[in-house]
Design an enzyme around this catalytic site. Structure first.
Site, PDB file in Angstrom:
ATOM      1  N   CYS A   1      -3.886  44.180 -34.380  1.00  0.00           N
ATOM      2  CA  CYS A   1      -3.231  43.923 -35.667  1.00  0.00           C
ATOM      3  C   CYS A   1      -2.270  42.755 -35.528  1.00  0.00           C
ATOM      4  CB  CYS A   1      -2.490  45.172 -36.144  1.00  0.00           C
ATOM      5  SG  CYS A   1      -1.186  45.704 -35.013  1.00  0.00           S
TER       6      CYS A   1
ATOM      7  N   CYS B   1       0.351  42.693 -32.775  1.00  0.00           N
ATOM      8  CA  CYS B   1      -0.123  42.224 -31.469  1.00  0.00           C
ATOM      9  C   CYS B   1       0.008  40.706 -31.374  1.00  0.00           C
ATOM     10  CB  CYS B   1      -1.573  42.637 -31.245  1.00  0.00           C
ATOM     11  SG  CYS B   1      -1.875  44.412 -31.272  1.00  0.00           S
TER      12      CYS B   1
ATOM     13  N   ASP C   1      -9.009  -0.674 -34.939  1.00  0.00           N
ATOM     14  CA  ASP C   1      -8.619  -1.528 -33.823  1.00  0.00           C
ATOM     15  C   ASP C   1      -9.782  -2.488 -33.572  1.00  0.00           C
ATOM     16  OD1 ASP C   1      -7.238  -2.408 -31.443  1.00  0.00           O
ATOM     17  OD2 ASP C   1      -8.696  -1.224 -30.320  1.00  0.00           O
TER      18      ASP C   1
ATOM     19  N   ASP D   1      -9.461   3.113 -29.673  1.00  0.00           N
ATOM     20  CA  ASP D   1     -10.082   3.544 -28.417  1.00  0.00           C
ATOM     21  C   ASP D   1      -9.156   3.503 -27.213  1.00  0.00           C
ATOM     22  OD1 ASP D   1     -10.054   0.640 -28.097  1.00  0.00           O
ATOM     23  OD2 ASP D   1     -11.421   0.989 -26.423  1.00  0.00           O
TER      24      ASP D   1
ATOM     25  N   ASP E   1      -3.415   2.748 -28.390  1.00  0.00           N
ATOM     26  CA  ASP E   1      -3.622   3.204 -29.770  1.00  0.00           C
ATOM     27  C   ASP E   1      -3.131   4.634 -29.990  1.00  0.00           C
ATOM     28  OD1 ASP E   1      -4.869   0.819 -30.594  1.00  0.00           O
ATOM     29  OD2 ASP E   1      -6.795   1.501 -29.781  1.00  0.00           O
TER      30      ASP E   1
END
Length: 795
Positions: free
Chosen positions: A95, A98, A504, A693, A697
């Site tokens: 439940c 928990c 990019d 990439d 970035d």
């Protein structure tokens, strides 16, 4: 405090009998509580010290006994699993109490950075500082509060899901069998409207229907009653509550009518309701399992062992070792049919490689010496020798597995809205049912009970709650098979709403590796001869420009007396003639003044000359991805503004933007400049999607509203992105855009259907126009339509 807390006769923590003689105690809620052993006392103190003592007021069972002997066993997990992040399967979750307790307890451990429990999958995702926390500490803390846990194992977890599916199928089978048998007795009663069936036979049919309904009620409907009881205990009514009330009310009302000799029996409605609802849940479970299938394939893609070549190249004898034991620099033999155990470069042999698991590409790829073979890629042709570059746990596939583990941990905004509406609709439904019952009692008491049952059944918010998660599960499965891993829950929803897509340049719109654009002959016999000489001079040089010349040149030249001048070029003799290859100033020292030229602005120029003069000019540039122009055109056609941000010079950036037809571009952008640019767009009301990439970035990928990292890019970029394009191509981005659009359309269709159905069905049921069995069909059909509509996204 609940009944368990009040009536403990034995150990307050685990419930076992207290030993004779000395006893251990822990203070809970200001009172001393008896414990059976020091382990339970320590567990109770840990719960109290973590501020989680309310656990004892909300628990529904005793905690597991803590055995001191477990400590050495748990420490074994630290050897291979202590990488700072991992998933754990937790057993015994019942439940919300928990979930609350587990997350609070793990968050309180020193060194834990984040803990999130997925209650539906029973998986706990934890990030921690390896210097201050360990796997064994996490497992020990969970066992201390009564939960058995272990590091996530796909096989073991898959077996658990398979058992759950089999149990649901058994319940569905029993409900279907009961429904068919009950209908055999109910249909003759419905047809005997002209008095052809006497009262004794009618009663016999009713008693037979009641007895045949019991298996469906006591076994098949058990999940609904357990779920409703959990909802009531925590005070948060969910979908199971109206279902359980409808089943119980229909059965109780029918039994009371049968005992009183009445004719209002709805046993057929009970069995039909249970069967149809279980059928819709079985469909949903199937959709979720298929969506998880690709993720499971990722998790099982890395082999457990590897054939290491300890003395290669002097000897070719192999030894079988665990893949986790491989280290950078090891030589590994990858036989045909085997998957690469870790990322590495091929140092011997040529072969065809199946990258479908990593990129979704169906065609094999030719690879040879110098090519990077990612871990998890399958060798399908000839044996090759691989030089390991990263440990198995740091391989490309291992990173994707960790990212996949994060996928599905949360819910997008539209799903949260649907859940909130469904929760409120349950409360409104219960109130409406009472009002309908009272209203019919005043008008026609005989119709009050059937109308109330029909309202309970027909308005179950299952379709509303299934509308979004089923569509997202199907879309995630479809995307993964097409080379896109959606990591964050909002990826598709936000990408569909994006107004700007920012790219990019290097490694994203371009391939990220130099390629020979042109070989301009000056005084050389021809371009092939000039390339042969240049490649001979560059043999063995790992510089990117040198690799571009080596890749474009025919074999044959061999240079002698080679000397490198850092940052300028290389000199050497080929067939007895002295040559220089490099910058104009460097070659001019041997060949004379640099000639006039019209090389592209974005190209790196490499000159070849000798004492006899200038021989050739090589224009080398980062190659544009072949699919880049089509991707830009498709995104702009979809109404999105495409932006190019690059750290390259403004001239090179503008040239590439003009080539692709991008109107908004900026060069010379440092990582902080890119982030500021995106924030200015967001400040003006734009929803920004970022595609990059590199490690530089990472900041802008995190700062954008939604972001995608290239699968061939830096791991740091992938960890900060909301989605990963698994292959070395931008084309899957179009698949993501298309799937995002279709997914949002399907979700809106599902929500519209569920809402329209309720608007029509509720008044009809309240007006007494629908019998309970018709309500069952309507509710189940509504859920099935939602699930089947969502499954269209898999095609």
């Amino acid at each position: 405090m609940n009944a368990i807390a009040r009536e403990v006769a034995g150990c307050f923590h685990c419930g076992l009998p207290l030993p004779e003689g000395p006893r251990w105690q822990a203070r809970i809620d200001g009172a001393g509580r008896d414990m059976c052993c020091p382990g339970c006392a320590a567990a109770a103190e840990a719960i109290v010290d973590a501020g989680c003592d309310a656990y004892y007021a909300t628990r529904t069972g005793f905690g597991a006994r803590v055995e001191a002997a477990d400590a050495p066993e748990l420490a074994l997990f630290d050897e291979d699993c202590n990488a700072g992040e991992g998933s754990f399967t937790v057993e015994g979750i019942r439940c919300a109490a928990c979930v609350w307790l587990i997350e609070r307890r793990i968050d309180a451990l020193p060194g834990v950075l984040e803990a999130a429990l997925n209650v539906s999958a029973r998986r706990l995702q934890v990030r921690w500082d390896p210097g201050h926390c360990s796997v064994s500490a996490i497992l020990r803390a969970l066992r201390a509060i009564g939960y058995t846990a272990y590091p996530y194992d796909p096989r073991r977890h898959g077996e658990h899901l398979a058992r759950e599916r089999r149990a649901l199928f058994r319940q569905l089978f029993v409900a279907g069998l009961s429904m068919m048998q009950v209908m055999m007795y109910a249909v003759p009663v419905y047809m005997a409207t002209d008095g052809t069936m006497d009262a004794h036979m009618t009663a016999l049919m009713g008693w037979a229907s009641m007895l045949l309904t019991l298996p469906a009620l006591l076994y098949s409907a058990r999940p609904f009653f357990l779920g409703a009881w959990r909802d009531l205990r925590r005070g948060l009514p969910g979908m199971d509550l109206p279902v359980a009330l409808g089943i119980a009310a229909a059965f109780a009302g029918s039994t009371a009518s049968l005992l009183a000799g009445g004719a209002d029996l709805y046993f057929d409605s009970v069995t039909m309701f249970v069967f149809l609802l279980l059928a819709s849940r079985y469909l949903e479970l199937g959709a979720r399992r298929r969506a998880a299938g690709a993720l499971e394939a990722l998790q099982e893609g890395l082999p457990a062992s590897a054939q290491r070549l300890p003395r290669w190249p002097q000897e070719r004898t192999t030894e079988l070792v665990l893949a986790s034991a491989l280290r950078p620099g090891d030589a590994v033999l990858v036989a045909p049919g085997q998957a690469a155990p870790a990322d590495g470069a091929i140092v011997e042999g040529e072969t065809e490689v199946d990258l479908a698991l990593l990129t979704g590409e169906s065609r094999t790829k030719h690879m040879g010496p110098g090519d990077l073979l990612p871990g998890g890629a399958v060798n399908v042709a000839q044996p090759v020798v691989l030089r390991v570059q990263a440990a198995a746990r740091d391989s490309t596939l291992a990173l994707l597995v960790r990212l996949a583990g994060k996928a599905g941990q949360g819910k997008p905004a539209i799903a949260l809205w649907a859940d909130r509406v469904a929760a409120w609709s349950v409360v409104a439904l219960l109130v409406l049912t009472v009002l309908v019952f009272v209203s019919w009692q005043l008008v026609d008491p005989a119709r009050a009970w059937p109308a109330a049952i029909a309202v309970l059944v027909v308005t179950c918010p299952c379709a509303l709650s299934l509308a979004t998660p089923t569509a997202l599960a199907a879309a995630t499965d479809s995307l993964l098979r097409r080379g896109v891993l959606a990591v964050s829950p909002h990826t598709l929803e936000t990408f569909e709403r994006a107004t700007h897509v920012v790219f990019d340049k290097t490694g994203t719109l371009t391939l990220g590796r130099p390629r020979l654009l042109a070989a301009c002959v000056l005084n050389a016999p021809d371009a092939a001869w000039a390339l042969r000489v240049a490649a001979g001079l560059e043999a063995g040089n790992a510089h990117p420009l040198a690799r571009a010349l080596q890749a474009a040149a025919p074999p044959g030249a061999c240079a002698e007396n080679v000397s490198y001048v850092l940052g300028r070029g290389i000199g050497g003799s080929v067939d007895g003639v002295r040559y220089r290859l490099g910058s104009g100033a460097f070659v001019a020292e041997l060949a004379g003044p640099v000639p006039l030229h019209d090389a592209p602005l974005d190209a790196s120029i490499v000159w070849l000359g000798s004492g006899a003069g200038w021989l050739a000019r090589f224009d080398i540039a980062d190659a544009l991805r072949p699919e880049a122009a089509a991707v830009v055109r498709r995104l702009e056609a979809a109404g999105k503004t495409v932006v190019l941000l690059s750290g390259d010079t403004a001239e090179a950036t503008a040239a590439l933007a003009a080539q692709l037809g991008i109107k908004l571009a900026a060069g010379g952008q440092l990582p902080a400049d890119k982030l500021d640019f995106v924030r200015r767009l967001q400040g003006a009301g734009a929803v920004v999607a970022m595609v990059g990439d590199g490690s530089n970035d990472a900041a802008v990928l995190r700062g954008a509203d939604v972001s995608f990292a290239m699968g061939s890019g830096a791991p740091l970029a992938q960890l900060h992105a909301d989605g990963v394009l698994l292959g070395d191509s931008l084309a899957p981005l179009l698949d993501a855009a298309d799937t995002a659009r279709r997914t949002l359309r399907v979700i809106r269709q599902n929500l519209a259907w569920a809402s329209a159905y309720n608007l029509v069905a509720i008044p009809a049921a309240a007006a007494g126009l629908l019998n309970p069995w018709l309500s069952s069909i309507g509710m189940a059909a509504s859920s099935a339509i939602v699930v089947l509509n969502a499954l269209r996204l898999r095609t």
